[in-house]
Scaffold this motif. Structure first.
Motif, mmCIF file in Angstrom:
data_model
loop_
_atom_site.group_PDB
_atom_site.id
_atom_site.type_symbol
_atom_site.label_atom_id
_atom_site.label_comp_id
_atom_site.label_asym_id
_atom_site.label_seq_id
_atom_site.Cartn_x
_atom_site.Cartn_y
_atom_site.Cartn_z
ATOM 1 N N PRO A 24 0.908 -1.132 0.236
ATOM 2 C CA PRO A 24 0.014 0.043 0.096
ATOM 3 C C PRO A 24 0.925 1.112 0.009
ATOM 4 O O PRO A 24 1.786 1.444 0.603
ATOM 5 C CB PRO A 24 -1.044 -0.135 1.271
ATOM 6 C CG PRO A 24 -0.866 -1.544 1.708
ATOM 7 C CD PRO A 24 0.657 -1.965 1.241
ATOM 8 N N ARG A 25 0.420 2.249 -0.641
ATOM 9 C CA ARG A 25 0.975 3.684 -0.737
ATOM 10 C C ARG A 25 0.298 4.260 0.505
ATOM 11 O O ARG A 25 -0.741 5.189 0.359
ATOM 12 C CB ARG A 25 0.648 4.219 -2.007
ATOM 13 C CG ARG A 25 1.591 3.595 -3.143
ATOM 14 C CD ARG A 25 1.529 4.185 -4.421
ATOM 15 N NE ARG A 25 2.218 5.676 -4.338
ATOM 16 C CZ ARG A 25 1.581 6.702 -4.927
ATOM 17 N NH1 ARG A 25 0.869 6.783 -5.865
ATOM 18 N NH2 ARG A 25 2.284 7.771 -4.740
ATOM 19 N N TRP A 26 0.703 4.038 1.690
ATOM 20 C CA TRP A 26 0.342 4.873 2.837
ATOM 21 C C TRP A 26 -0.009 6.363 2.856
ATOM 22 O O TRP A 26 -1.099 6.578 3.266
ATOM 23 C CB TRP A 26 1.010 4.547 4.116
ATOM 24 C CG TRP A 26 0.956 2.803 4.270
ATOM 25 C CD1 TRP A 26 1.816 2.048 3.960
ATOM 26 C CD2 TRP A 26 -0.052 2.166 4.972
ATOM 27 N NE1 TRP A 26 1.439 0.731 4.416
ATOM 28 C CE2 TRP A 26 0.433 0.788 4.865
ATOM 29 C CE3 TRP A 26 -1.435 2.498 5.350
ATOM 30 C CZ2 TRP A 26 -0.399 -0.185 5.330
ATOM 31 C CZ3 TRP A 26 -2.213 1.436 5.914
ATOM 32 C CH2 TRP A 26 -1.734 0.262 5.879
ATOM 33 N N ALA A 27 1.033 7.092 2.408
ATOM 34 C CA ALA A 27 0.829 8.409 2.328
ATOM 35 C C ALA A 27 -0.396 8.799 1.456
ATOM 36 O O ALA A 27 -1.110 9.690 1.773
ATOM 37 C CB ALA A 27 2.138 9.139 1.829
ATOM 38 N N PHE A 28 -0.302 8.167 0.325
ATOM 39 C CA PHE A 28 -1.611 8.538 -0.651
ATOM 40 C C PHE A 28 -2.903 8.126 0.081
ATOM 41 O O PHE A 28 -3.700 8.849 -0.146
ATOM 42 C CB PHE A 28 -1.468 7.705 -2.114
ATOM 43 C CG PHE A 28 -2.548 8.156 -3.000
ATOM 44 C CD1 PHE A 28 -2.546 9.254 -3.676
ATOM 45 C CD2 PHE A 28 -3.834 7.053 -3.060
ATOM 46 C CE1 PHE A 28 -3.677 9.371 -4.398
ATOM 47 C CE2 PHE A 28 -4.790 7.397 -3.875
ATOM 48 C CZ PHE A 28 -4.773 8.733 -4.677
ATOM 49 N N LEU A 29 -3.153 7.042 0.630
ATOM 50 C CA LEU A 29 -4.284 6.564 1.448
ATOM 51 C C LEU A 29 -4.472 7.641 2.392
ATOM 52 O O LEU A 29 -5.987 8.036 2.732
ATOM 53 C CB LEU A 29 -3.973 4.987 1.948
ATOM 54 C CG LEU A 29 -4.247 3.986 1.059
ATOM 55 C CD1 LEU A 29 -3.754 2.858 1.508
ATOM 56 C CD2 LEU A 29 -5.651 3.834 0.528
#
Length: 180
Positions: A24-29
């Motif tokens: 997962p791209r945590w910052a985007f989420l």
């Protein structure tokens, strides 16, 4: 009586999953859920149509986007969907957002009783202030019987819930006036 404001947001796989690590791209989420919380504060009901399950599950089944066949993608979707929903739930919790998952197939839009059941479920979740995360049920669909891409799915969902806005977040370049 004021009209309900609804927005459907479709999010593409490459925005949600790191293409090299397949994580997962945590910052985007985090930014997406921040925007969802802001929209909710402005009185919008929000539905997310989220890609990403296949990409997030590929590492688990030992394939890459370049090597994955249909069965690999179906298995990857089964492995990746819990990861995707858990990521949404974890970040949504930080904003006080409740999250639900709805998996759909083409039949859910074509068979009247299934359409109504899906629509009723969506409306009930929205009335309970729950953010539905919708994705095509890739584990049971094949290329021949799919809704299509998740952009089409988002459009069908937007019609189903009578959304005023449909936002498609993608890395596809440009605006096309015909099939490129």
């Amino acid at each position: 009586m004021s009209e309900v404001k609804r927005v459907v947001i479709k999010i593409g796989s490459s925005l949600l999953a790191d293409e090299k690590r397949l994580t997962p791209r945590w910052a985007f989420l985090q930014r997406v859920m921040d925007d969802v919380a802001l929209l909710r504060e402005e009185g919008y009901e929000v539905v997310l149509c989220s890609s990403g399950a296949v990409a997030l599950g590929m590492k688990t089944v030992g394939v890459t986007p370049a090597t994955a066949g249909l069965r690999d993608k179906q298995a990857a979707a089964a492995c990746g969907m819990p990861l995707l929903v858990a990521a949404y739930k974890q970040i949504g919790h930080e904003y006080g957002l409740e999250i639900a998952q709805i998996l759909v197939t083409l039949g859910d839009f074509e068979v009247h009783s299934r359409f109504l059941n899906t629509k009723n479920t969506l409306h009930r979740l929205l009335s309970a202030n729950v953010v539905p995360i919708i994705n095509e049920n890739d584990t049971i669909t094949t290329e021949e019987i799919r809704v299509g891409d998740n952009d089409r799915l988002a459009a069908k969902v937007a019609q189903m819930v009578q959304a005023q806005h449909l936002v498609i977040l993608t890395t596809v370049e440009g605006l096309y006036d015909r099939n490129p």
